[in-house]
Design a protein around this motif. Structure first.
Motif, mmCIF file in Angstrom:
data_model
loop_
_atom_site.group_PDB
_atom_site.id
_atom_site.type_symbol
_atom_site.label_atom_id
_atom_site.label_comp_id
_atom_site.label_asym_id
_atom_site.label_seq_id
_atom_site.Cartn_x
_atom_site.Cartn_y
_atom_site.Cartn_z
ATOM 1 N N MET A 11 19.620 -67.985 102.029
ATOM 2 C CA MET A 11 18.594 -69.012 102.157
ATOM 3 C C MET A 11 18.040 -69.341 100.773
ATOM 4 O O MET A 11 17.744 -68.447 99.982
ATOM 5 N N ALA A 12 17.896 -70.639 100.498
ATOM 6 C CA ALA A 12 17.412 -71.075 99.186
ATOM 7 C C ALA A 12 15.955 -70.678 98.989
ATOM 8 O O ALA A 12 15.161 -70.637 99.924
ATOM 9 N N GLU A 13 15.622 -70.376 97.748
ATOM 10 C CA GLU A 13 14.230 -70.120 97.394
ATOM 11 C C GLU A 13 13.408 -71.394 97.570
ATOM 12 O O GLU A 13 13.932 -72.508 97.489
ATOM 13 N N ARG A 14 12.127 -71.209 97.783
ATOM 14 C CA ARG A 14 11.214 -72.343 97.900
ATOM 15 C C ARG A 14 9.993 -72.075 97.019
ATOM 16 O O ARG A 14 9.598 -70.925 96.836
ATOM 17 N N ALA A 15 9.422 -73.140 96.483
ATOM 18 C CA ALA A 15 8.233 -72.997 95.646
ATOM 19 C C ALA A 15 7.403 -74.266 95.740
ATOM 20 O O ALA A 15 7.935 -75.375 95.867
ATOM 21 N N LYS A 16 6.084 -74.091 95.653
ATOM 22 C CA LYS A 16 5.192 -75.241 95.650
ATOM 23 C C LYS A 16 5.072 -75.785 94.233
ATOM 24 O O LYS A 16 4.847 -75.042 93.281
ATOM 25 N N ILE A 17 5.197 -77.107 94.134
ATOM 26 C CA ILE A 17 5.156 -77.801 92.860
ATOM 27 C C ILE A 17 3.910 -78.677 92.826
ATOM 28 O O ILE A 17 3.688 -79.485 93.734
ATOM 29 N N ILE A 18 3.092 -78.518 91.777
ATOM 30 C CA ILE A 18 1.860 -79.301 91.704
ATOM 31 C C ILE A 18 2.046 -80.615 90.952
ATOM 32 O O ILE A 18 1.171 -81.482 91.007
ATOM 33 N N GLY A 19 3.168 -80.765 90.272
ATOM 34 C CA GLY A 19 3.394 -82.016 89.567
ATOM 35 C C GLY A 19 4.744 -82.071 88.890
ATOM 36 O O GLY A 19 5.284 -81.041 88.480
ATOM 37 N N ILE A 20 5.309 -83.277 88.788
ATOM 38 C CA ILE A 20 6.552 -83.541 88.070
ATOM 39 C C ILE A 20 6.289 -84.733 87.159
ATOM 40 O O ILE A 20 5.932 -85.813 87.626
ATOM 41 N N VAL A 21 6.428 -84.522 85.841
ATOM 42 C CA VAL A 21 6.139 -85.576 84.864
ATOM 43 C C VAL A 21 7.397 -85.853 84.057
ATOM 44 O O VAL A 21 7.898 -84.968 83.349
ATOM 45 N N ARG A 22 7.892 -87.079 84.134
ATOM 46 C CA ARG A 22 9.144 -87.453 83.475
ATOM 47 C C ARG A 22 8.898 -88.010 82.079
ATOM 48 O O ARG A 22 7.791 -88.360 81.707
ATOM 49 N N HIS A 23 9.985 -88.069 81.314
ATOM 50 C CA HIS A 23 10.056 -88.794 80.039
ATOM 51 C C HIS A 23 9.059 -88.280 79.002
ATOM 52 O O HIS A 23 8.424 -89.051 78.300
ATOM 53 N N ARG A 24 8.951 -86.973 78.909
ATOM 54 C CA ARG A 24 8.155 -86.374 77.841
ATOM 55 C C ARG A 24 9.069 -86.196 76.633
ATOM 56 O O ARG A 24 10.190 -85.716 76.772
ATOM 57 N N LEU A 25 8.595 -86.581 75.473
ATOM 58 C CA LEU A 25 9.449 -86.584 74.282
ATOM 59 C C LEU A 25 8.940 -85.596 73.256
ATOM 60 O O LEU A 25 7.847 -85.763 72.701
ATOM 61 N N SER A 26 9.725 -84.526 73.036
ATOM 62 C CA SER A 26 9.418 -83.505 72.032
ATOM 63 C C SER A 26 8.005 -82.948 72.188
ATOM 64 O O SER A 26 7.344 -82.608 71.208
ATOM 65 N N THR A 27 7.558 -82.845 73.417
ATOM 66 C CA THR A 27 6.226 -82.309 73.718
ATOM 67 C C THR A 27 6.303 -80.856 74.154
ATOM 68 O O THR A 27 5.515 -80.020 73.728
ATOM 69 N N ASP A 28 7.249 -80.551 75.014
ATOM 70 C CA ASP A 28 7.404 -79.189 75.516
ATOM 71 C C ASP A 28 8.879 -78.838 75.577
ATOM 72 O O ASP A 28 9.401 -78.474 76.613
ATOM 73 N N GLY A 29 9.507 -78.972 74.420
ATOM 74 C CA GLY A 29 10.932 -78.707 74.305
ATOM 75 C C GLY A 29 11.595 -79.835 73.531
ATOM 76 O O GLY A 29 10.989 -80.885 73.291
ATOM 77 N N ASP A 30 12.821 -79.621 73.140
ATOM 78 C CA ASP A 30 13.542 -80.635 72.375
ATOM 79 C C ASP A 30 13.911 -81.816 73.260
ATOM 80 O O ASP A 30 14.120 -81.681 74.466
ATOM 81 N N GLY A 31 14.038 -82.987 72.639
ATOM 82 C CA GLY A 31 14.518 -84.155 73.341
ATOM 83 C C GLY A 31 13.595 -84.640 74.441
ATOM 84 O O GLY A 31 12.402 -84.344 74.467
ATOM 85 N N VAL A 32 14.172 -85.394 75.362
ATOM 86 C CA VAL A 32 13.437 -85.880 76.532
ATOM 87 C C VAL A 32 13.412 -84.777 77.587
ATOM 88 O O VAL A 32 14.453 -84.209 77.925
ATOM 89 N N THR A 33 12.224 -84.485 78.085
ATOM 90 C CA THR A 33 12.095 -83.440 79.094
ATOM 91 C C THR A 33 11.321 -83.962 80.302
ATOM 92 O O THR A 33 10.558 -84.922 80.210
ATOM 93 N N THR A 34 11.539 -83.284 81.415
ATOM 94 C CA THR A 34 10.720 -83.457 82.606
ATOM 95 C C THR A 34 9.945 -82.170 82.808
ATOM 96 O O THR A 34 10.530 -81.085 82.862
ATOM 97 N N LEU A 35 8.625 -82.291 82.899
ATOM 98 C CA LEU A 35 7.768 -81.129 83.116
ATOM 99 C C LEU A 35 7.586 -80.916 84.604
ATOM 100 O O LEU A 35 7.174 -81.828 85.321
ATOM 101 N N VAL A 36 7.905 -79.705 85.059
ATOM 102 C CA VAL A 36 7.740 -79.316 86.458
ATOM 103 C C VAL A 36 6.742 -78.175 86.508
ATOM 104 O O VAL A 36 6.979 -77.115 85.932
ATOM 105 N N ALA A 37 5.608 -78.393 87.185
ATOM 106 C CA ALA A 37 4.522 -77.407 87.195
ATOM 107 C C ALA A 37 4.448 -76.712 88.548
ATOM 108 O O ALA A 37 4.312 -77.367 89.588
#
Length: 206
Positions: A1-27
């Motif tokens: 059975m796949a793991e499950r987790a609650k996600i409070i937000g998904i933010v796309r198109h972050r640039l060199s903010t929290d990692g190299d290149g374009v990132t998507t932040l998953v909280a």
């Protein structure tokens, strides 16, 4: 059975903010700390209003930006909350997305070392908010000891991954001073860490 987790937000198109290149932040929802100036208070307490995802469902939402990830050597940054509470979820996500995406973690490292051991082979970089190395300052600010943090820092050094870490060194108004932050950095340098980000927390008005 796949793991499950609650996600409070998904933010796309972050640039060199929290990692190299374009990132998507998953909280993630959930955190072991109770920081006085919590930057994401929605990550603690009642999580009933947040959607629960499987790794497959999360991949379906993030893969829309795969071309950006591959072109810029970017990927997904897991934050929260505390992403290191969900090593099995992140491992399953890595198995789905494959090795081409960068996976970064924004973490306090205040989790069991077994969690970090599971994550080390599948994560590209760690962005570590250390708070303060002084155990009294740390406890006063977070309500927890930093024993796990110190153990996990040494584990990262033991496996030679310290160069894959950005250590965030905050100045926390009312809790530590510049001299405390300097002591924290000096200690971390003796362990072998070299990449630091010094900044000042901004108090949230509650």
């Amino acid at each position: 059975m796949a793991e499950r987790a609650k996600i409070i937000g998904i933010v796309r198109h972050r640039l060199s903010t929290d990692g190299d290149g374009v990132t998507t932040l998953v909280a993630f929802h959930g955190c072991p700390l109770r920081c006085q100036f919590c930057l994401n208070p929605q990550s603690i307490g009642d999580g009933s209003r947040f959607r629960e995802y499987t790794p497959e469902e999360l991949y379906a939402e993030t893969c829309i930006d795969e071309l950006y990830f591959l072109a810029t050597k970017g990927g997904v940054t897991f934050g929260g909350g505390e992403p290191c509470l969900y090593p099995k979820f992140i491992r399953e996500f890595r198995e789905i997305c494959g090795p081409s995406w960068q996976i970064n973690l924004e973490t306090s490292l205040n989790v069991s070392s077994s969690n970090i051991k599971e994550l080390l082979p599948i994560v590209n970089s760690f962005i570590i908010d250390i708070k303060d190395i002084n155990p009294d300052i740390y406890y006063k600010y977070t309500g927890k000891t930093n024993d796990h943090v110190l153990d996990n820092l040494r584990l990262i050094v033991l496996v030679g991954r310290q160069r894959d870490c950005l250590i965030r060194l905050p100045l926390i108004p009312g809790f530590n001073k510049v001299s405390d932050r300097t002591k924290s950095q000096n200690f971390l340098e003796t362990l072998g860490f070299t990449n630091f980000d010094s900044f000042t927390y901004q108090k949230r008005i509650r």
